[in-house]
Design a protein around this motif. Sequence first.
Motif, mmCIF file in Angstrom:
data_model
loop_
_atom_site.group_PDB
_atom_site.id
_atom_site.type_symbol
_atom_site.label_atom_id
_atom_site.label_comp_id
_atom_site.label_asym_id
_atom_site.label_seq_id
_atom_site.Cartn_x
_atom_site.Cartn_y
_atom_site.Cartn_z
ATOM 1 N N UNK A 43 -43.121 24.042 146.369
ATOM 2 C CA UNK A 43 -43.129 25.342 145.693
ATOM 3 C C UNK A 43 -41.703 25.729 145.318
ATOM 4 N N UNK A 44 -40.790 25.575 146.290
ATOM 5 C CA UNK A 44 -39.411 25.993 146.058
ATOM 6 C C UNK A 44 -38.708 25.116 145.033
ATOM 7 N N UNK A 45 -39.235 23.918 144.791
ATOM 8 C CA UNK A 45 -38.596 23.055 143.798
ATOM 9 C C UNK A 45 -38.772 23.623 142.385
ATOM 10 N N UNK A 46 -39.580 24.678 142.255
ATOM 11 C CA UNK A 46 -39.678 25.390 140.974
ATOM 12 C C UNK A 46 -38.840 26.671 140.990
ATOM 13 N N UNK A 47 -38.113 26.902 142.083
ATOM 14 C CA UNK A 47 -37.250 28.084 142.178
ATOM 15 C C UNK A 47 -38.022 29.389 142.219
ATOM 16 N N UNK A 48 -39.266 29.323 142.662
ATOM 17 C CA UNK A 48 -40.123 30.506 142.685
ATOM 18 C C UNK A 48 -40.058 31.182 144.062
ATOM 19 N N UNK A 49 -39.586 32.430 144.080
ATOM 20 C CA UNK A 49 -39.490 33.156 145.346
ATOM 21 C C UNK A 49 -40.752 33.960 145.626
ATOM 22 N N UNK B 45 -18.311 35.991 164.047
ATOM 23 C CA UNK B 45 -17.227 36.458 163.183
ATOM 24 C C UNK B 45 -17.529 36.345 161.683
ATOM 25 N N UNK B 46 -18.385 35.411 161.277
ATOM 26 C CA UNK B 46 -18.582 35.211 159.839
ATOM 27 C C UNK B 46 -20.058 35.320 159.490
ATOM 28 N N UNK B 47 -20.449 36.472 158.977
ATOM 29 C CA UNK B 47 -21.869 36.667 158.656
ATOM 30 C C UNK B 47 -22.015 37.602 157.458
ATOM 31 N N UNK B 48 -23.036 37.332 156.657
ATOM 32 C CA UNK B 48 -23.352 38.215 155.536
ATOM 33 C C UNK B 48 -24.863 38.433 155.550
ATOM 34 N N UNK B 49 -25.282 39.639 155.181
ATOM 35 C CA UNK B 49 -26.706 39.960 155.171
ATOM 36 C C UNK B 49 -27.190 40.079 153.724
ATOM 37 N N UNK B 50 -28.039 39.146 153.321
ATOM 38 C CA UNK B 50 -28.717 39.262 152.024
ATOM 39 C C UNK B 50 -30.212 39.127 152.305
ATOM 40 N N UNK B 51 -30.943 40.252 152.270
ATOM 41 C CA UNK B 51 -32.379 40.169 152.564
ATOM 42 C C UNK B 51 -33.078 39.196 151.614
ATOM 43 N N UNK B 54 -33.917 40.257 148.261
ATOM 44 C CA UNK B 54 -32.865 40.471 147.271
ATOM 45 C C UNK B 54 -32.152 39.173 146.911
ATOM 46 N N UNK B 55 -32.590 38.070 147.479
ATOM 47 C CA UNK B 55 -31.857 36.803 147.317
ATOM 48 C C UNK B 55 -31.810 36.344 145.857
ATOM 49 N N UNK B 56 -32.916 36.552 145.141
ATOM 50 C CA UNK B 56 -32.952 36.139 143.737
ATOM 51 C C UNK B 56 -31.879 36.834 142.909
ATOM 52 N N UNK B 57 -31.617 38.113 143.257
ATOM 53 C CA UNK B 57 -30.615 38.882 142.513
ATOM 54 C C UNK B 57 -29.203 38.589 143.016
ATOM 55 N N UNK B 58 -29.092 38.225 144.301
ATOM 56 C CA UNK B 58 -27.747 38.222 144.898
ATOM 57 C C UNK B 58 -27.215 36.861 145.338
ATOM 58 N N UNK B 59 -27.956 35.782 145.095
ATOM 59 C CA UNK B 59 -27.521 34.480 145.625
ATOM 60 C C UNK B 59 -26.145 34.079 145.122
ATOM 61 N N UNK B 60 -25.781 34.562 143.936
ATOM 62 C CA UNK B 60 -24.495 34.127 143.371
ATOM 63 C C UNK B 60 -23.301 34.711 144.128
ATOM 64 N N UNK B 61 -23.561 35.678 145.011
ATOM 65 C CA UNK B 61 -22.472 36.196 145.856
ATOM 66 C C UNK B 61 -22.014 35.162 146.883
ATOM 67 N N UNK B 62 -22.856 34.176 147.137
ATOM 68 C CA UNK B 62 -22.546 33.218 148.205
ATOM 69 C C UNK B 62 -21.674 32.072 147.691
ATOM 70 N N UNK B 63 -20.759 31.611 148.554
ATOM 71 C CA UNK B 63 -19.870 30.514 148.140
ATOM 72 C C UNK B 63 -20.580 29.159 148.195
ATOM 73 N N UNK B 64 -20.383 28.363 147.156
ATOM 74 C CA UNK B 64 -21.004 27.029 147.140
ATOM 75 C C UNK B 64 -20.136 26.001 147.866
ATOM 76 N N UNK B 65 -18.866 26.362 148.084
ATOM 77 C CA UNK B 65 -17.947 25.387 148.671
ATOM 78 C C UNK B 65 -17.758 25.604 150.174
ATOM 79 N N UNK B 83 -34.243 26.548 150.876
ATOM 80 C CA UNK B 83 -34.746 25.804 149.711
ATOM 81 C C UNK B 83 -34.346 26.488 148.402
ATOM 82 N N UNK B 84 -34.379 27.822 148.403
ATOM 83 C CA UNK B 84 -34.020 28.524 147.166
ATOM 84 C C UNK B 84 -32.564 28.245 146.791
ATOM 85 N N UNK B 85 -31.683 28.277 147.804
ATOM 86 C CA UNK B 85 -30.268 27.998 147.524
ATOM 87 C C UNK B 85 -30.086 26.547 147.078
ATOM 88 N N UNK B 86 -30.830 25.635 147.696
ATOM 89 C CA UNK B 86 -30.774 24.231 147.255
ATOM 90 C C UNK B 86 -31.180 24.154 145.775
#
Lengths: 78, 182
Positions: A43-49, B45-51, B54-65, B83-86
């Motif tokens: 499911x997630x491989x379609x990026x669907x939340x 010491x290192x934590x961020x809260x993204x419910x 809200x992840x779909x709207x806010x994932x770009x706040x997270x560092x990829x590196x 999985x969503x971040x992957x």
Amino acid sequence: MKEIKVLGTGCANCKNTLALIDQVAQATGVEVKLEKVEDLRSIMSYGVMSTPGVVIDGKVVHAGGVPSRDKVEQWLSA
Amino acid sequence: MNTVRPLEEAKQVCPTTTRRLIQEGALLVDVREPNEVARLAFDVPAIVNIPLSALEQRWSELPKDRELVLVCEVGSRSLKATYYLQYQGFTQVSNMEGGIQKWVRKGFPVIGDANEALAVMERAPGGCCGESTPASGAQASACCDNTATRSSPRAASACCGGSTPAANPLASACCAPAMEAA
């Protein structure tokens, strides 16, 4: 023939979405290959939340909630 | 809209490994809702809260590196988030299996009253399954189906109630479905 996948982990809305697409396909005489995808990783491989999600010929056309009958008719006639 | 991108099996880590990863510079990403975080939070010491909601709207706040470890109540919502971040192209992401419930049972540091918070989790039957997110229906059944099919009722309730000692192998087997695959 359209390949349609319904993405969802087994919730009632997912089953309703599958049934609705099946109904509309039969009513309009459009040939479809309907498949349900329940595995989280798939499911997630379609990026669907938000589920249910609907994928037609490899493209996500819908995510979250049961789609309206009108919408399903549009998909099938496209 | 989106198209398919085949995903690797998500990396699963336990709370102990998570602590080590944090020491080595990893960032914890807590995907629980604000009310849950207010009740009990990870004291690291290192934590961020993204419910998750809200992840779909806010994932770009997270560092990829940077190494990210996704956490939630029991490890179910955070697996979805992993999985969503992957999907969004993150490669240094892991899911902490067992969530804050397992973290607490290990005696690791939290902010808030761990005993009281665990009692609240136990009273809320949906607490196991992430009832507070919009996608909850799906997720709840994913979580519960999972536990129901793979272990005894006792193990399932241990997972959802979080009341079993960490030493109980059933509980950890239940709460870490992907450990077997790893």
